[in-house]
Design a protein around this motif. Sequence first.
Motif, PDB file in Angstrom:
ATOM      1  N   GLY A 144       0.929  -1.232   0.022  1.00 17.61           N
ATOM      2  CA  GLY A 144      -0.214  -0.013   0.043  1.00 17.61           C
ATOM      3  C   GLY A 144       0.817   1.230  -0.141  1.00 17.61           C
ATOM      4  O   GLY A 144       0.350   2.244   0.275  1.00 17.61           O
ATOM      5  N   SER A 145       2.199   1.145  -0.429  1.00 12.55           N
ATOM      6  CA  SER A 145       2.865   2.269  -0.394  1.00 12.55           C
ATOM      7  C   SER A 145       3.392   2.605  -1.817  1.00 12.55           C
ATOM      8  O   SER A 145       2.638   2.850  -2.643  1.00 12.55           O
ATOM      9  CB  SER A 145       4.079   2.272   0.606  1.00 12.55           C
ATOM     10  OG  SER A 145       4.951   1.082   0.363  1.00 12.55           O
ATOM     11  N   LEU A 146       4.819   2.364  -2.218  1.00 12.87           N
ATOM     12  CA  LEU A 146       5.157   2.816  -3.519  1.00 12.87           C
ATOM     13  C   LEU A 146       4.489   1.735  -4.540  1.00 12.87           C
ATOM     14  O   LEU A 146       4.418   2.319  -5.549  1.00 12.87           O
ATOM     15  CB  LEU A 146       6.710   2.397  -3.529  1.00 12.87           C
ATOM     16  CG  LEU A 146       7.386   2.992  -4.582  1.00 12.87           C
ATOM     17  CD1 LEU A 146       7.168   4.458  -5.005  1.00 12.87           C
ATOM     18  CD2 LEU A 146       9.173   2.852  -4.363  1.00 12.87           C
ATOM     19  N   PRO A 147       4.344   0.410  -4.110  1.00 18.90           N
ATOM     20  CA  PRO A 147       4.016  -0.342  -5.151  1.00 18.90           C
ATOM     21  C   PRO A 147       2.531   0.213  -5.475  1.00 18.90           C
ATOM     22  O   PRO A 147       2.121  -0.012  -7.033  1.00 18.90           O
ATOM     23  CB  PRO A 147       3.827  -1.786  -4.653  1.00 18.90           C
ATOM     24  CG  PRO A 147       4.949  -1.886  -3.687  1.00 18.90           C
ATOM     25  CD  PRO A 147       4.992  -0.376  -3.206  1.00 18.90           C
ATOM     26  N   LEU A 148       1.712   0.456  -4.628  1.00 15.91           N
ATOM     27  CA  LEU A 148       0.314   1.055  -4.925  1.00 15.91           C
ATOM     28  C   LEU A 148       0.613   2.092  -5.949  1.00 15.91           C
ATOM     29  O   LEU A 148      -0.174   2.353  -6.841  1.00 15.91           O
ATOM     30  CB  LEU A 148      -0.432   1.362  -3.917  1.00 15.91           C
ATOM     31  CG  LEU A 148      -1.938   2.089  -3.925  1.00 15.91           C
ATOM     32  CD1 LEU A 148      -2.781   1.238  -4.855  1.00 15.91           C
ATOM     33  CD2 LEU A 148      -2.362   2.524  -2.775  1.00 15.91           C
ATOM     34  N   ALA A 149       1.377   3.268  -5.467  1.00 16.95           N
ATOM     35  CA  ALA A 149       2.029   4.456  -6.326  1.00 16.95           C
ATOM     36  C   ALA A 149       2.046   3.873  -7.887  1.00 16.95           C
ATOM     37  O   ALA A 149       1.632   4.692  -8.664  1.00 16.95           O
ATOM     38  CB  ALA A 149       2.774   5.358  -5.729  1.00 16.95           C
ATOM     39  N   PHE A 232       6.159  19.175   2.415  1.00 19.75           N
ATOM     40  CA  PHE A 232       7.202  19.233   1.484  1.00 19.75           C
ATOM     41  C   PHE A 232       7.035  19.028   0.229  1.00 19.75           C
ATOM     42  O   PHE A 232       7.703  19.078  -0.672  1.00 19.75           O
ATOM     43  CB  PHE A 232       8.067  17.811   2.053  1.00 19.75           C
ATOM     44  CG  PHE A 232       8.481  17.888   3.438  1.00 19.75           C
ATOM     45  CD1 PHE A 232       9.520  18.620   3.990  1.00 19.75           C
ATOM     46  CD2 PHE A 232       7.931  16.913   4.397  1.00 19.75           C
ATOM     47  CE1 PHE A 232       9.811  18.636   5.388  1.00 19.75           C
ATOM     48  CE2 PHE A 232       8.207  16.929   5.819  1.00 19.75           C
ATOM     49  CZ  PHE A 232       9.206  18.020   6.115  1.00 19.75           C
ATOM     50  N   GLY A 233       5.619  19.355  -0.398  1.00 19.70           N
ATOM     51  CA  GLY A 233       5.323  19.451  -1.538  1.00 19.70           C
ATOM     52  C   GLY A 233       5.469  17.949  -2.329  1.00 19.70           C
ATOM     53  O   GLY A 233       5.652  18.130  -3.339  1.00 19.70           O
ATOM     54  N   ALA A 234       5.312  17.010  -1.579  1.00 19.16           N
ATOM     55  CA  ALA A 234       5.575  15.703  -2.202  1.00 19.16           C
ATOM     56  C   ALA A 234       4.523  15.227  -3.211  1.00 19.16           C
ATOM     57  O   ALA A 234       3.085  15.485  -2.924  1.00 19.16           O
ATOM     58  CB  ALA A 234       5.822  14.517  -1.143  1.00 19.16           C
ATOM     59  N   ASP A 235       4.622  14.570  -4.342  1.00 24.50           N
ATOM     60  CA  ASP A 235       3.820  14.164  -5.161  1.00 24.50           C
ATOM     61  C   ASP A 235       3.272  12.635  -4.714  1.00 24.50           C
ATOM     62  O   ASP A 235       3.991  12.156  -3.756  1.00 24.50           O
ATOM     63  CB  ASP A 235       4.267  13.934  -6.647  1.00 24.50           C
ATOM     64  CG  ASP A 235       5.287  13.371  -6.918  1.00 24.50           C
ATOM     65  OD1 ASP A 235       5.931  12.679  -5.839  1.00 24.50           O
ATOM     66  OD2 ASP A 235       6.201  13.376  -8.100  1.00 24.50           O
ATOM     67  N   THR A 236       2.651  11.933  -5.562  1.00 25.50           N
ATOM     68  CA  THR A 236       1.946  10.416  -5.054  1.00 25.50           C
ATOM     69  C   THR A 236       3.352   9.560  -5.078  1.00 25.50           C
ATOM     70  O   THR A 236       3.196   8.828  -3.940  1.00 25.50           O
ATOM     71  CB  THR A 236       1.213   9.786  -6.129  1.00 25.50           C
ATOM     72  OG1 THR A 236      -0.022  10.821  -6.311  1.00 25.50           O
ATOM     73  CG2 THR A 236       0.680   8.552  -5.690  1.00 25.50           C
ATOM     74  N   ALA A 237       4.468   9.640  -5.934  1.00 25.25           N
ATOM     75  CA  ALA A 237       5.576   8.693  -5.891  1.00 25.25           C
ATOM     76  C   ALA A 237       6.261   8.892  -4.622  1.00 25.25           C
ATOM     77  O   ALA A 237       6.861   8.051  -3.865  1.00 25.25           O
ATOM     78  CB  ALA A 237       6.274   9.061  -7.141  1.00 25.25           C
ATOM     79  N   ALA A 238       6.535  10.089  -4.471  1.00 23.81           N
ATOM     80  CA  ALA A 238       7.136  10.655  -3.219  1.00 23.81           C
ATOM     81  C   ALA A 238       6.680  10.225  -1.867  1.00 23.81           C
ATOM     82  O   ALA A 238       7.397   9.696  -0.663  1.00 23.81           O
ATOM     83  CB  ALA A 238       7.566  12.078  -2.984  1.00 23.81           C
ATOM     84  N   VAL A 239       5.311  10.290  -1.658  1.00 20.27           N
ATOM     85  CA  VAL A 239       4.518   9.858  -0.669  1.00 20.27           C
ATOM     86  C   VAL A 239       4.696   8.285  -0.533  1.00 20.27           C
ATOM     87  O   VAL A 239       4.915   7.808   0.421  1.00 20.27           O
ATOM     88  CB  VAL A 239       3.118  10.315  -0.801  1.00 20.27           C
ATOM     89  CG1 VAL A 239       2.143   9.347   0.385  1.00 20.27           C
ATOM     90  CG2 VAL A 239       2.919  11.716  -0.752  1.00 20.27           C
ATOM     91  N   GLY A 240       4.775   7.647  -1.778  1.00 18.79           N
ATOM     92  CA  GLY A 240       4.788   6.252  -1.777  1.00 18.79           C
ATOM     93  C   GLY A 240       6.410   5.736  -1.313  1.00 18.79           C
ATOM     94  O   GLY A 240       6.335   4.892  -0.311  1.00 18.79           O
ATOM     95  N   TRP A 241       7.167   6.537  -1.375  1.00 19.32           N
ATOM     96  CA  TRP A 241       8.590   6.231  -0.864  1.00 19.32           C
ATOM     97  C   TRP A 241       8.589   6.556   0.609  1.00 19.32           C
ATOM     98  O   TRP A 241       8.939   5.583   1.388  1.00 19.32           O
ATOM     99  CB  TRP A 241       9.597   6.911  -1.461  1.00 19.32           C
ATOM    100  CG  TRP A 241      10.163   6.732  -2.921  1.00 19.32           C
ATOM    101  CD1 TRP A 241       9.993   7.214  -3.926  1.00 19.32           C
ATOM    102  CD2 TRP A 241      10.865   5.401  -2.983  1.00 19.32           C
ATOM    103  NE1 TRP A 241      10.648   6.495  -4.845  1.00 19.32           N
ATOM    104  CE2 TRP A 241      11.285   5.437  -4.587  1.00 19.32           C
ATOM    105  CE3 TRP A 241      11.408   4.613  -2.317  1.00 19.32           C
ATOM    106  CZ2 TRP A 241      12.036   4.605  -4.957  1.00 19.32           C
ATOM    107  CZ3 TRP A 241      12.268   3.428  -2.901  1.00 19.32           C
ATOM    108  CH2 TRP A 241      12.474   3.547  -4.115  1.00 19.32           C
TER     109      TRP A 241
END
Length: 390
Positions: A144-149, A232-241
Amino acid sequence: MRAGIACLVAAYVLSQFYRAFLAVLAPVLKTELGATAEDLASASGLWFLTFAAMQLPVGWALDHIGPRRTTIALLAFGGGGGALVFGMATTPMAIKLAMALIGIGCAPVLMASYYIFARQFPPAVFATLASAMIGFGSLGNIAGSLPLAWAVQAFGWRETMLGLAVTTLLVAALLGLLLRDPDRVEGGSKGSVLDLLKMPALWPILIMMSVCYLPAGALRGLWVGPYYADVFGADTAAVGWATLVMGLAMVLGNFAYGPLDRLFRTRKWVIFGGNLACAAALLALWAHPEAGGGTTLALIAAVGLFGSSFAIVIAHGRAFFPPHLMGRGVTLLNLFGIGTVGAAQILTGRVHAAIPPTPPSAPYAALFLLFGLVLLAGCLIYLISQDRTD
């Protein structure tokens, strides 16, 4: 039975996924459905609240009907049906309904496993098995983190959720084929949850159960996503990390806690020390919510690592349960552990909305402080608990 337990592990992977995936979907749901942070906090809270509300009936069903039929029925109806509703949602209200259904579907999975462990394995290894179950199940937290992204970017969020609905129904079908119930306990129809609540030794453990999973569950379940996006202005991929790092820390924490009661010959002080460290990480986040680089991520990971004492707290409480109330006992503990997270998600959504975002980190600093103080209060009450190992 081993094949049945493997299917329960697969079902628990889905349960962990469903409680944590909203953090990654927060940006796309905000854009496409107009879902606010408060909407998503309510949706996440409804998952935990319906999950918690089902614990007492699930406990009765485990003792009277058995884990097989209990798990199949709820997972198929709630988990599969809720994921289907989520994939077709067009409003934030539909997301809330879907999360409530999914919470019902996931409610029996972990407790069915614990019921089987308590009934069919030596008491001394319960904490290790319980922690390993959460550790392996936490692969769903990772998914539910980076793979979901990645899946959302490759296939779209609706298609991803519809695929998960099919997967959930498939796992329920496999449980029907492979899971077997333990032998019934003679006298299993006697007694109730009230008999458990009359045990003074259980109350400090219930208090600790109420707070030990709250910070990690609430942050990983939702707030890590909006926090990184807003501050921090994170996008979906950064939130995934970011959620991947916290998820990995929670996996490591679950496996690490498992054997510690046998290594140190105490459950109470392992639980107390770990949760004290988690509170320290939360207070550090409150003091430095805009810390850059790896500092904030390390503190978030520490919350995940030290905030993974859920299984060993259940093991502490399980040591006081009579065999014929085992199902109702473990689900009572789970009610306290999960219900508080649900209530907290709804409350923290309102706290977040009430605090002006000047600077953007201000609402999140308030949440970190709230989580840290609640956890410290629980640790103080837990000091009067009676230590018990098997």
